[in-house]
Design a protein around this motif. Structure first.
Motif, short mmCIF file in Angstrom:
data_model
loop_
_atom_site.label_atom_id
_atom_site.label_comp_id
_atom_site.label_asym_id
_atom_site.label_seq_id
_atom_site.Cartn_x
_atom_site.Cartn_y
_atom_site.Cartn_z
N LYS A 275 0.83 -1.20 0.00
CA LYS A 275 0.00 0.00 0.00
C LYS A 275 0.87 1.26 0.00
O LYS A 275 0.64 2.18 -0.78
CB LYS A 275 -0.92 -0.01 1.22
N TRP A 276 1.89 1.28 0.86
CA TRP A 276 2.73 2.47 0.93
C TRP A 276 3.64 2.59 -0.28
O TRP A 276 3.99 3.70 -0.72
CB TRP A 276 3.53 2.47 2.23
N ALA A 277 4.03 1.48 -0.83
CA ALA A 277 4.79 1.53 -2.09
C ALA A 277 3.93 2.13 -3.20
O ALA A 277 4.41 2.91 -4.04
CB ALA A 277 5.26 0.13 -2.47
N PHE A 278 2.65 1.80 -3.20
CA PHE A 278 1.71 2.35 -4.18
C PHE A 278 1.56 3.85 -4.00
O PHE A 278 1.57 4.63 -4.97
CB PHE A 278 0.37 1.64 -4.04
N TYR A 279 1.43 4.30 -2.74
CA TYR A 279 1.30 5.73 -2.47
C TYR A 279 2.56 6.50 -2.86
O TYR A 279 2.50 7.61 -3.41
CB TYR A 279 0.99 5.96 -0.99
N VAL A 280 3.72 5.93 -2.55
CA VAL A 280 4.98 6.58 -2.92
C VAL A 280 5.10 6.69 -4.43
O VAL A 280 5.57 7.70 -4.98
CB VAL A 280 6.17 5.81 -2.32
N ALA A 281 4.69 5.64 -5.15
CA ALA A 281 4.74 5.68 -6.61
C ALA A 281 3.82 6.77 -7.16
O ALA A 281 4.18 7.48 -8.12
CB ALA A 281 4.35 4.32 -7.18
N LEU A 282 2.63 6.92 -6.55
CA LEU A 282 1.73 7.99 -7.00
C LEU A 282 2.33 9.37 -6.75
O LEU A 282 2.25 10.27 -7.59
CB LEU A 282 0.38 7.86 -6.27
N ALA A 284 5.53 10.11 -6.50
CA ALA A 284 6.64 10.28 -7.45
C ALA A 284 6.12 10.65 -8.84
O ALA A 284 6.72 11.47 -9.54
CB ALA A 284 7.48 9.02 -7.51
N LEU A 285 5.00 10.06 -9.23
CA LEU A 285 4.42 10.37 -10.54
C LEU A 285 3.95 11.82 -10.60
O LEU A 285 4.15 12.52 -11.60
CB LEU A 285 3.25 9.43 -10.82
#
Length: 407
Positions: A275-282, A284-285
């Motif tokens: 979940k937090w990897a997903f948030y960090v990716a968003l 960064a995008l």
């Protein structure tokens, strides 16, 4: 982008990062949802019980992760096992009820601990389960056993909102093994206190003629991690001690906490790390989109590498010689090329084109002596002529192509 805009943007980024750090470092909230799954270590999971069951029987604990109909149809009829069904509620469809009835009728046993029972096979046992909801005022419920020697293992389950118990049983085939004592407030007269009510909450029902039994228990909370680790493990162990000493089958399908992943995004959001990897990716995008406009480089044109035009150049020169009718020059160059080819390919000296040379060339080039002699004689003939024409060029080209075709 102005100075004020940059300051505002950096401030927002810092706030977002601080919020993420605070979210990651804060203590995880206790998950109080009903689970009863063998893999869950939350308070209302059954991780502790499942691992303690290994000491119950000398045989391995079998685990069912599919419907009762699918699993029980593969159980051998001559086996003697006990199926454990522990969940907040147990609902059996028609096929599962029939499979469960046949399973017990073959001499096996079923232990069901739940607040709610549904299904044809449950109805056929002539039992009626009722529950009392204490509303917002949590109360205690004491679970004990009918055998006086087991009274030391009775336990008070505090802060109970719902308590289930049997109000009707088939006395001919049913043995009461345990009871629950409820303390009910006297609403009409609070001064006089309350009344004490006792009901059966653990019964044993004989089923069929092969020694099969249903063990019905109405307090599944007693088998959760929370109670197993809070001095109530003696009660759970005593309940299970009534079961036959045979191999156990743990049902891990009819669980409120059974893992059901219906989409990739749900799987990601139910896993803390993903979940937090997903948030960090968003994040960064978003930052990439913001800063990309300022850092976009002009497209660099693609420059094709210099082509090797040697072959094309040779063809052009040859065409010029041919168009100008300079056949002698072309023939001399083709003879020179052929003799150079002979020297580099077959390692033969071409200064003397005699019979010895013809024999060696025929042997190394895999041509017949007649063919080899023909082309060498024709080359000698052309060298001796002063005037050469187009037919001589064509004939020489045919002979060279015929000679080199075998290579």
């Amino acid at each position: 982008m102005g100075k004020r805009s940059k300051i505002a943007l950096y401030t927002i980024v810092v706030i977002i990062i601080l919020m993420m750090v605070a979210e990651v470092t804060k203590p995880a909230a206790i998950n109080w949802r009903d689970s009863y799954s063998a893999a869950d270590k939350i308070p209302l999971g059954c991780y502790v019980l499942f691992n303690e069951l290994e000491d119950y029987s000398d045989e391995d604990i079998l685990t069912s992760t599919e419907t009762l109909y699918s699993y029980l149809k593969d159980v051998p009829e001559d086996s003697k096992t006990t199926l454990l069904l522990i969940n907040d509620w147990i609902s059996l469809d028609e096929e599962e009820s029939k499979s469960l009835a046949d399973y017990v009728d073959n001499g096996n046993s079923v232990f069901i601990s739940s607040n709610y029972f549904y299904g044809n096979v449950i109805d056929s046992l002539n039992t009626y389960l009722e529950r009392r909801n204490s509303g917002f005022f949590k109360k205690g419920a004491t679970s004990s056993f009918t055998s006086p020697t087991l009274n030391k293992n009775k336990k008070l389950f505090k802060d109970v909102i719902e308590t289930s118990y049997f109000t009707s049983i088939d006395t001919l085939n049913t043995t009461v093994l345990g009871t629950v004592t409820l303390e009910i407030d006297d609403i009409e007269d609070e001064i006089e206190g309350g009344e004490i009510l006792t009901y059966a909450n653990f019964i044993k029902i004989k089923y069929g003629d092969n020694g099969g039994y249903f063990y019905l228990h109405s307090n599944p909370f007693a088998f959760t991690n929370y109670h197993m680790l809070n001095d109530n493990e003696d009660y759970a162990a005593t309940v299970l001690s009534f079961l036959p000493k045979q191999q156990l089958i743990w049902d891990n399908y009819k669980k409120s906490g059974r893992k059901i992943i219906k989409s990739p995004l749900r799987f990601i959001l139910t896993n803390t790390a993903l979940k937090w990897a997903f948030y960090v990716a968003l994040l960064a995008l978003v930052l990439f989109v913001i800063f990309k406009g300022k850092r976009t480089q002009r497209i660099i044109p693609v420059i094709d590498p210099v082509k090797n035009t040697t072959v094309e150049f040779t063809q052009i020169i040859g065409d010029l010689y041919y168009q100008n009718g300079n056949y002698k020059s072309i023939i001399e160059k083709k003879i020179t090329y052929f003799l150079e080819y002979t020297r580099t390919r077959f390692y033969l000296e071409t200064s003397e084109l005699n019979q010895n040379f013809i024999d060696k060339l025929a042997l190394k080039s895999s041509n017949t002596k007649a063919t080899t002699k023909d082309i060498i004689d024709f080359i000698i003939h052309l060298k001796s002529k002063n005037t050469l024409n187009e037919n001589d060029l064509i004939e020489l080209n045919k002979k060279i192509e015929s000679f080199t075709k075998t290579q």
